[in-house]
Design an enzyme around this catalytic site. Structure first.
Site, PDB file in Angstrom:
ATOM      1  N   SER A 121       0.822  -1.216   0.000  1.00 20.18           N
ATOM      2  CA  SER A 121       0.000   0.000   0.000  1.00 20.18           C
ATOM      3  C   SER A 121       0.849   1.256   0.000  1.00 20.18           C
ATOM      4  O   SER A 121       0.363   2.334  -0.334  1.00 20.18           O
ATOM      5  CB  SER A 121      -0.860   0.051   1.273  1.00 20.18           C
ATOM      6  OG  SER A 121      -1.775  -0.980   1.318  1.00 20.18           O
ATOM      7  N   HIS A 143      -0.599  -2.479  -7.317  1.00 14.11           N
ATOM      8  CA  HIS A 143      -1.417  -2.159  -6.139  1.00 14.11           C
ATOM      9  C   HIS A 143      -2.901  -2.242  -6.473  1.00 14.11           C
ATOM     10  O   HIS A 143      -3.449  -1.360  -7.134  1.00 14.11           O
ATOM     11  CB  HIS A 143      -1.023  -0.752  -5.655  1.00 14.11           C
ATOM     12  CG  HIS A 143      -1.690  -0.332  -4.393  1.00 14.11           C
ATOM     13  ND1 HIS A 143      -1.805   0.979  -4.017  1.00 14.11           N
ATOM     14  CD2 HIS A 143      -2.274  -1.040  -3.400  1.00 14.11           C
ATOM     15  CE1 HIS A 143      -2.424   1.058  -2.850  1.00 14.11           C
ATOM     16  NE2 HIS A 143      -2.727  -0.161  -2.468  1.00 14.11           N
TER      17      HIS A 143
HETATM   18  N1  CAA Z   1     -17.335  -9.704  -4.189  1.00  9.36           N
HETATM   19  C1  CAA Z   1     -18.536  -9.732  -4.800  1.00  9.36           C
HETATM   20  N2  CAA Z   1     -19.572  -8.932  -4.431  1.00  9.36           N
HETATM   21  C2  CAA Z   1     -19.358  -8.073  -3.413  1.00  9.36           C
HETATM   22  C3  CAA Z   1     -18.122  -7.991  -2.725  1.00  9.36           C
HETATM   23  C4  CAA Z   1     -17.092  -8.849  -3.161  1.00  9.36           C
HETATM   24  N3  CAA Z   1     -15.894  -8.850  -2.581  1.00  9.36           N
HETATM   25  N4  CAA Z   1     -18.217  -7.051  -1.765  1.00  9.36           N
HETATM   26  C5  CAA Z   1     -19.460  -6.547  -1.818  1.00  9.36           C
HETATM   27  N5  CAA Z   1     -20.151  -7.170  -2.808  1.00  9.36           N
HETATM   28  C6  CAA Z   1     -21.527  -6.937  -3.207  1.00  9.36           C
HETATM   29  C7  CAA Z   1     -22.454  -6.954  -1.994  1.00  9.36           C
HETATM   30  O1  CAA Z   1     -22.773  -8.273  -1.630  1.00  9.36           O
HETATM   31  C8  CAA Z   1     -23.653  -6.180  -2.476  1.00  9.36           C
HETATM   32  O2  CAA Z   1     -24.525  -7.014  -3.188  1.00  9.36           O
HETATM   33  P1  CAA Z   1     -26.133  -6.746  -3.133  1.00  9.36           P
HETATM   34  O3  CAA Z   1     -26.330  -5.476  -3.898  1.00  9.36           O
HETATM   35  O4  CAA Z   1     -26.714  -7.933  -3.832  1.00  9.36           O
HETATM   36  O5  CAA Z   1     -26.490  -6.651  -1.686  1.00  9.36           O
HETATM   37  C9  CAA Z   1     -23.027  -5.172  -3.458  1.00  9.36           C
HETATM   38  O6  CAA Z   1     -21.684  -5.633  -3.746  1.00  9.36           O
HETATM   39  C10 CAA Z   1     -22.973  -3.803  -2.886  1.00  9.36           C
HETATM   40  O7  CAA Z   1     -22.392  -3.909  -1.586  1.00  9.36           O
HETATM   41  P2  CAA Z   1     -23.020  -3.277  -0.304  1.00  9.36           P
HETATM   42  O8  CAA Z   1     -24.503  -3.226  -0.404  1.00  9.36           O
HETATM   43  O9  CAA Z   1     -22.405  -3.943   0.876  1.00  9.36           O
HETATM   44  O10 CAA Z   1     -22.484  -1.832  -0.220  1.00  9.36           O
HETATM   45  P3  CAA Z   1     -21.995  -0.792  -1.240  1.00  9.36           P
HETATM   46  O11 CAA Z   1     -22.991  -0.456  -2.276  1.00  9.36           O
HETATM   47  O12 CAA Z   1     -21.477   0.270  -0.347  1.00  9.36           O
HETATM   48  O13 CAA Z   1     -20.746  -1.421  -2.037  1.00  9.36           O
HETATM   49  C11 CAA Z   1     -18.387  -1.331  -1.790  1.00  9.36           C
HETATM   50  C12 CAA Z   1     -19.677  -2.015  -1.385  1.00  9.36           C
HETATM   51  C13 CAA Z   1     -18.109  -1.522  -3.281  1.00  9.36           C
HETATM   52  C14 CAA Z   1     -17.305  -1.990  -0.970  1.00  9.36           C
HETATM   53  C15 CAA Z   1     -18.515   0.206  -1.507  1.00  9.36           C
HETATM   54  O14 CAA Z   1     -18.950   0.405  -0.196  1.00  9.36           O
HETATM   55  C16 CAA Z   1     -17.224   0.943  -1.697  1.00  9.36           C
HETATM   56  O15 CAA Z   1     -16.839   1.272  -2.804  1.00  9.36           O
HETATM   57  N6  CAA Z   1     -16.558   1.251  -0.566  1.00  9.36           N
HETATM   58  C17 CAA Z   1     -15.282   1.941  -0.595  1.00  9.36           C
HETATM   59  C18 CAA Z   1     -14.193   0.963  -0.920  1.00  9.36           C
HETATM   60  C19 CAA Z   1     -12.869   1.636  -1.025  1.00  9.36           C
HETATM   61  O16 CAA Z   1     -12.689   2.828  -0.869  1.00  9.36           O
HETATM   62  N7  CAA Z   1     -11.858   0.803  -1.270  1.00  9.36           N
HETATM   63  C20 CAA Z   1     -10.502   1.235  -1.328  1.00  9.36           C
HETATM   64  C21 CAA Z   1      -9.867   1.006   0.011  1.00  9.36           C
HETATM   65  S1  CAA Z   1      -8.216   1.611   0.067  1.00  9.36           S
HETATM   66  C22 CAA Z   1      -7.332   0.407  -0.669  1.00  9.36           C
HETATM   67  O17 CAA Z   1      -7.812  -0.616  -1.070  1.00  9.36           O
HETATM   68  C23 CAA Z   1      -5.864   0.670  -0.841  1.00  9.36           C
HETATM   69  C24 CAA Z   1      -4.988   0.398   0.305  1.00  9.36           C
HETATM   70  O18 CAA Z   1      -3.806   0.193   0.048  1.00  9.36           O
HETATM   71  C25 CAA Z   1      -5.422   0.424   1.733  1.00  9.36           C
HETATM   72  P1  NAD Z   2      -4.414  -9.504   5.647  1.00  6.66           P
HETATM   73  O1  NAD Z   2      -4.009  -9.320   7.052  1.00  6.66           O
HETATM   74  O2  NAD Z   2      -5.859  -9.680   5.321  1.00  6.66           O
HETATM   75  O3  NAD Z   2      -3.650 -10.757   5.002  1.00  6.66           O
HETATM   76  C1  NAD Z   2      -2.265 -10.938   5.029  1.00  6.66           C
HETATM   77  C2  NAD Z   2      -2.004 -12.443   4.892  1.00  6.66           C
HETATM   78  O4  NAD Z   2      -0.589 -12.626   4.713  1.00  6.66           O
HETATM   79  C3  NAD Z   2      -2.414 -13.236   6.124  1.00  6.66           C
HETATM   80  O5  NAD Z   2      -3.260 -14.305   5.747  1.00  6.66           O
HETATM   81  C4  NAD Z   2      -1.085 -13.751   6.694  1.00  6.66           C
HETATM   82  O6  NAD Z   2      -1.206 -15.038   7.255  1.00  6.66           O
HETATM   83  C5  NAD Z   2      -0.210 -13.773   5.453  1.00  6.66           C
HETATM   84  N1  NAD Z   2       1.220 -13.654   5.711  1.00  6.66           N
HETATM   85  C6  NAD Z   2       1.859 -12.799   6.555  1.00  6.66           C
HETATM   86  N2  NAD Z   2       3.198 -12.956   6.450  1.00  6.66           N
HETATM   87  C7  NAD Z   2       3.408 -13.927   5.510  1.00  6.66           C
HETATM   88  C8  NAD Z   2       4.568 -14.523   4.934  1.00  6.66           C
HETATM   89  N3  NAD Z   2       5.799 -14.145   5.306  1.00  6.66           N
HETATM   90  N4  NAD Z   2       4.397 -15.466   3.967  1.00  6.66           N
HETATM   91  C9  NAD Z   2       3.159 -15.847   3.578  1.00  6.66           C
HETATM   92  N5  NAD Z   2       2.025 -15.320   4.085  1.00  6.66           N
HETATM   93  C10 NAD Z   2       2.150 -14.374   5.040  1.00  6.66           C
HETATM   94  O7  NAD Z   2      -3.810  -8.264   4.848  1.00  6.66           O
HETATM   95  P2  NAD Z   2      -4.356  -7.600   3.504  1.00  6.66           P
HETATM   96  O8  NAD Z   2      -5.346  -6.567   3.862  1.00  6.66           O
HETATM   97  O9  NAD Z   2      -4.695  -8.671   2.522  1.00  6.66           O
HETATM   98  O10 NAD Z   2      -3.043  -6.810   3.026  1.00  6.66           O
HETATM   99  C11 NAD Z   2      -1.976  -7.465   2.375  1.00  6.66           C
HETATM  100  C12 NAD Z   2      -1.107  -6.438   1.657  1.00  6.66           C
HETATM  101  O11 NAD Z   2      -1.924  -5.711   0.727  1.00  6.66           O
HETATM  102  C13 NAD Z   2      -0.474  -5.396   2.575  1.00  6.66           C
HETATM  103  O12 NAD Z   2       0.767  -5.025   2.040  1.00  6.66           O
HETATM  104  C14 NAD Z   2      -1.464  -4.235   2.496  1.00  6.66           C
HETATM  105  O13 NAD Z   2      -0.881  -2.988   2.807  1.00  6.66           O
HETATM  106  C15 NAD Z   2      -1.864  -4.318   1.034  1.00  6.66           C
HETATM  107  N6  NAD Z   2      -3.153  -3.739   0.708  1.00  6.66           N
HETATM  108  C16 NAD Z   2      -4.187  -3.810   1.590  1.00  6.66           C
HETATM  109  C17 NAD Z   2      -5.411  -3.259   1.239  1.00  6.66           C
HETATM  110  C18 NAD Z   2      -6.584  -3.323   2.161  1.00  6.66           C
HETATM  111  O14 NAD Z   2      -7.560  -2.591   1.967  1.00  6.66           O
HETATM  112  N7  NAD Z   2      -6.576  -4.154   3.172  1.00  6.66           N
HETATM  113  C19 NAD Z   2      -5.566  -2.668  -0.028  1.00  6.66           C
HETATM  114  C20 NAD Z   2      -4.493  -2.638  -0.916  1.00  6.66           C
HETATM  115  C21 NAD Z   2      -3.262  -3.166  -0.537  1.00  6.66           C
END
Ligand code: CAA
Ligand code: NAD
Length: 288
Positions: A121, A143
């Protein structure tokens, strides 16, 4: 360069499981490895639920779901990933742990054509690539976003060692997996988390200072800014441990204390309240 036939995914958590799923739906064989057998079992169940939902909604044919499930193999040792021609790492957001893994991967996959991608991330791709030694030019940031089956973007991040060919192939593979790739340069948090995560962190500060309760903070951002999820709900969804890890990388990588994780966020992590994945974070999630 021949088409990718088998992808190895390391880490079967929410991201690894989702990436494996979309790769299999795209017709690619997938081998998934995780250090915890229970994580592999959970991954299978989550994939089945997600794929069934897509079938129910008419977005995927039942036969295509069955074929995709048949393309995914779960394994309990790193060795069993041999033979893959592309690797995506999706383990914990910790630079040291990732670098240890990339050193092993570079030795395990010495072939020039095998790309070693990280789903990190925020961590510098250049830094992860150093662990791969002579394999550094094959390391790239790929990513994906959560939930992977629904989110359109793949942020593609070249490190300074990454070859142009590897970047082009990452863009091509992301497209083949049904996603839209967009490039960002290698700075802590890239674009997505440099912009998103400080906003999430600020929401924790607002809660900690008593500006509003979580439901109100999330409600205001949903109704006022049209966010699909409020920032605190989204933090739970991402994983609060991952949020803290990302903030730490931003603070270190961008040399600025304004990126330090909010004490309230860190406290929840210390208490084991990591969000959806542990059933409790800012909010509670009853087992379904
Ligand atoms: N696979 C298949 N279907 C899925 C699913 C999945 N993984 N997750 C949710 N759905 C389905 C739900 O079951 C639901 O189906 P129904 O309409 O039949 O009920 C439908 O998608 C819509 O879901 P929800 O009703 O729960 O809610 P929603 O309309 O809010 O949609 C969402 C869900 C797409 C997750 C939406 O809430 C959303 O876009 N949220 C923000 C997500 C976001 O910002 N993601 C980025 C995170 S940051 C990141 O990823 C980077 C990082 O490094 C941290
Ligand atoms: P998570 O905690 O759901 O899963 C991580 C998995 O990695 C666990 O099942 C753990 O058992 C396994 N693991 C840890 N160390 C390991 C190793 N050395 N070898 C093999 N398996 C190992 O985490 P996540 O949310 O899937 O995130 C995974 C990566 O993706 C991170 O780098 C995170 O920053 C990135 N990421 C996360 C998101 C998010 O929304 N969660 C979105 C984009 C990117």
């Amino acid at each position: 360069m021949s088409e990718v036939k088998t992808i190895a995914i390391i880490g079967s958590g929410q991201m690894g499981g989702g990436i494996a799923q979309i790769a299999a739906v795209a017709g690619i064989n997938v081998i998934v490895y995780d250090t915890f057998p229970a994580a592999l079992e959970k991954c299978k169940a989550v994939q089945k639920k997600s794929l069934s939902k897509l079938v129910e909604k008419g977005k995927l044919a039942q036969a295509d779901m069955d074929a995709a499930v048949g393309r995914i193999k779960m394994v309990g040792t790193l060795e069993e990933l041999k033979g893959a021609d592309w690797v995506v790492e999706a383990i914990v957001e910790d630079a040291k742990v990732k670098k240890d893994l990339f050193a092993k991967l570079a030795a395990m996959f010495p072939q020039e054509h095998v790309v070693l991608a990280s789903n990190t991330s925020s961590i510098s791709i250049t830094e992860i690539a150093t662990a791969a030694g002579a394999g550094a030019s094959r390391v790239v940031g790929m990513h994906f976003f959560n939930p992977v089956p629904l989110m359109q973007l793949v942020e593609v991040i070249p490190g300074i060692q990454t070859s142009k060919d590897v970047v082009e192939r990452t863009i091509a593979l992301s497209t083949r997996m049904g996603k839209t790739p967009l490039k960002a340069n290698d700075r802590a948090g890239f674009i997505s988390n440099r912009v998103l995560m400080p906003m999430i962190n600020e929401a924790f500060y607002a809660w900690m200072e008593g500006v509003a309760e979580p439901e109100a903070i999330d409600g205001i951002m949903k109704l006022g800014c049209n966010f699909p999820m409020g920032p605190l709900r989204l933090a739970d969804y991402i994983g609060l441990d991952t949020c803290v890890n990302i903030m730490n990388v931003l603070a270190e990588g961008l040399n600025n204390d304004r990126y330090r994780a909010c004490p309230m966020l860190k406290q929840l992590v210390s208490a084991g309240r990591l969000g959806d994945k542990t059933g409790r974070g800012v909010y509670e999630y009853p087992a379904r």
